[in-house]
Design an enzyme around this catalytic site. Structure first.
Site, PDB file in Angstrom:
ATOM      1  N   ASN A 117     -15.259 -37.011 -44.572  1.00 17.07           N
ATOM      2  CA  ASN A 117     -15.505 -35.635 -44.137  1.00 17.07           C
ATOM      3  C   ASN A 117     -17.017 -35.415 -44.159  1.00 17.07           C
ATOM      4  OD1 ASN A 117     -15.689 -32.877 -43.797  1.00 17.07           O
ATOM      5  ND2 ASN A 117     -14.950 -32.375 -45.855  1.00 17.07           N
TER       6      ASN A 117
ATOM      7  N   LYS B 298     -18.655 -32.843 -43.249  1.00 17.51           N
ATOM      8  CA  LYS B 298     -19.011 -31.439 -43.489  1.00 17.51           C
ATOM      9  C   LYS B 298     -20.066 -30.973 -42.471  1.00 17.51           C
ATOM     10  CE  LYS B 298     -18.126 -32.341 -48.351  1.00 17.51           C
ATOM     11  NZ  LYS B 298     -17.743 -31.622 -49.542  1.00 17.51           N
TER      12      LYS B 298
ATOM     13  N   HIS C  14      -9.224 -27.243 -46.120  1.00 14.84           N
ATOM     14  CA  HIS C  14     -10.198 -27.766 -47.079  1.00 14.84           C
ATOM     15  C   HIS C  14     -10.642 -26.621 -48.000  1.00 14.84           C
ATOM     16  CE1 HIS C  14     -13.868 -29.481 -48.721  1.00 14.84           C
ATOM     17  NE2 HIS C  14     -13.401 -30.665 -48.359  1.00 14.84           N
TER      18      HIS C  14
ATOM     19  N   GLU D 102     -13.420 -25.774 -49.143  1.00 17.42           N
ATOM     20  CA  GLU D 102     -14.631 -25.050 -48.718  1.00 17.42           C
ATOM     21  C   GLU D 102     -14.292 -24.002 -47.663  1.00 17.42           C
ATOM     22  OE1 GLU D 102     -17.018 -28.500 -47.829  1.00 17.42           O
ATOM     23  OE2 GLU D 102     -17.110 -28.966 -49.974  1.00 17.42           O
TER      24      GLU D 102
ATOM     25  N   GLU E  37      -7.171 -32.428 -53.483  1.00 10.53           N
ATOM     26  CA  GLU E  37      -8.598 -32.325 -53.761  1.00 10.53           C
ATOM     27  C   GLU E  37      -8.838 -31.260 -54.827  1.00 10.53           C
ATOM     28  OE1 GLU E  37     -11.128 -34.035 -50.479  1.00 10.53           O
ATOM     29  OE2 GLU E  37     -10.852 -31.938 -49.988  1.00 10.53           O
TER      30      GLU E  37
ATOM     31  N   GLY F  49     -17.810 -32.582 -54.658  1.00  7.29           N
ATOM     32  CA  GLY F  49     -19.269 -32.474 -54.592  1.00  7.29           C
ATOM     33  C   GLY F  49     -19.928 -32.243 -55.941  1.00  7.29           C
TER      34      GLY F  49
ATOM     35  N   SER G 291     -15.426 -36.442 -55.227  1.00  6.15           N
ATOM     36  CA  SER G 291     -16.433 -37.366 -55.772  1.00  6.15           C
ATOM     37  C   SER G 291     -15.968 -38.827 -55.803  1.00  6.15           C
ATOM     38  CB  SER G 291     -16.891 -36.916 -57.156  1.00  6.15           C
ATOM     39  OG  SER G 291     -17.473 -35.624 -57.084  1.00  6.15           O
TER      40      SER G 291
HETATM   41  C1  PEP Z   1     -14.562 -33.459 -49.476  1.00  5.42           C
HETATM   42  O1  PEP Z   1     -15.431 -32.947 -48.800  1.00  5.42           O
HETATM   43  O2  PEP Z   1     -13.393 -33.395 -49.119  1.00  5.42           O
HETATM   44  C2  PEP Z   1     -14.931 -34.139 -50.727  1.00  5.42           C
HETATM   45  C3  PEP Z   1     -13.981 -34.662 -51.466  1.00  5.42           C
HETATM   46  O3  PEP Z   1     -16.266 -34.174 -51.047  1.00  5.42           O
HETATM   47  P1  PEP Z   1     -16.971 -35.138 -52.134  1.00  5.42           P
HETATM   48  O4  PEP Z   1     -16.463 -36.531 -51.915  1.00  5.42           O
HETATM   49  O5  PEP Z   1     -18.434 -35.014 -51.849  1.00  5.42           O
HETATM   50  O6  PEP Z   1     -16.598 -34.628 -53.499  1.00  5.42           O
END
Ligand code: PEP
Length: 252
Positions: free
Chosen positions: A11, A13, A97, A99, A169, A175, A215
């Site tokens: 992803n 973003k 997601h 976010e 997630e 992040g 992460s």
């Molecule tokens: C994501 O954007 O779905 C995500 C898991 O980000 P990150 O790997 O940076 O934690």
């Protein structure tokens, strides 16, 4: 052992101009051209979809978008329809997601409509669920996931969900550098698979791929993928770098 094929998605973003996205995508396809046993998807920003599609179409790397609106077309300034992303070469779309839930007011109801729109347009949804840190600390994780999953998938038949991918997630791990332990993730993945079995039957529960996101990096992917109910990863930050993302894809 199960016969679910690992699925690793990136992803991107709101990162990368068109030129940067094409360059990263090209480097990635070169680095993973020998990977045969893992499905790989990248989700660049909307603006780069078409050009990235051109850059990867001869490779096995697949394209996804990060969001859609559910209507086909109309006076919805700033929105993008399922047909539009399909015409840009997408086969997948990330939906719900955290976010988007956190910053753009997405609810379980809008997520449900978007999943429906994706399926109606032959796009495979990558449906994201996850609890916040406060919810986990308050021992509310399973209630929250139960609600997100049931509302997100309300009104669907098992046949609708054949190509759906689920992504767990935990919001506190996105992040932040904090990863759920493989045992914590496995516990939730098992819970989600059981819930799918109760709602849609054994067949879909056995075949649906459940990704972990939060992460993920080259150092922790192997351990996560060794868990029986973790079928892949949704990778944010570490997918922006082709070399790092290729290392994750080649976790075996
Ligand atoms: C994501 O954007 O779905 C995500 C898991 O980000 P990150 O790997 O940076 O934690």
């Amino acid at each position: 052992m199960n016969n679910r094929r690992p699925f690793i998605a990136g992803n991107w973003k709101m990162y990368k101009t068109c030129a940067e996205a094409v360059e990263t995508a090209k480097t990635l396809t070169g680095l993973v051209s020998d990977v045969k046993n893992v499905d790989v998807m990248i989700a660049p920003p909307f603006t780069a979809l078409s050009q990235v599609h051109e850059a990867i179409k001869e490779s096995s790397v697949m394209l996804g978008a990060q969001n859609i609106f559910w209507e086909k077309e109309g006076a919805y300034t700033g929105e993008i329809s399922p047909g539009m992303i399909a015409s840009a070469g997408c086969r997948y779309v990330i939906i719900g997601h955290s976010e988007r839930r956190q910053f753009f007011g997405e609810t379980d109801l809008s997520v449900n409509k978007k999943i429906r729109a994706a399926i109606n347009n032959s796009l495979a949804p990558v449906f994201c669920v996850g609890e916040t840190e406060k919810e986990r600390d308050g021992k509310d994780t399973f209630n929250i996931l139960d609600k997100q999953l049931k509302m997100g998938l309300e009104g669907f038949s098992p046949g609708d969900l054949e190509r759906m991918i689920l992504a767990y997630e935990p919001v506190w791990a996105i992040g932040t550098g904090k990863t759920a332990t493989s045992a914590q993730a496995q516990e939730v993945h098992r819970f989600l698979r059981n819930l799918i079995e109760n709602l849609f039957g054994k067949k879909i529960a056995g075949s649906v791929r459940i990704l972990y996101g939060g992460s993920v990096k080259p150092e922790n992917i192997g351990e996560l993928m060794s868990m029986p109910d973790i079928d892949g990863a949704l990778v944010g930050g570490a997918s922006l770098n082709a070399e790092k993302f290729a290392e994750i894809i080649k976790y075996k």
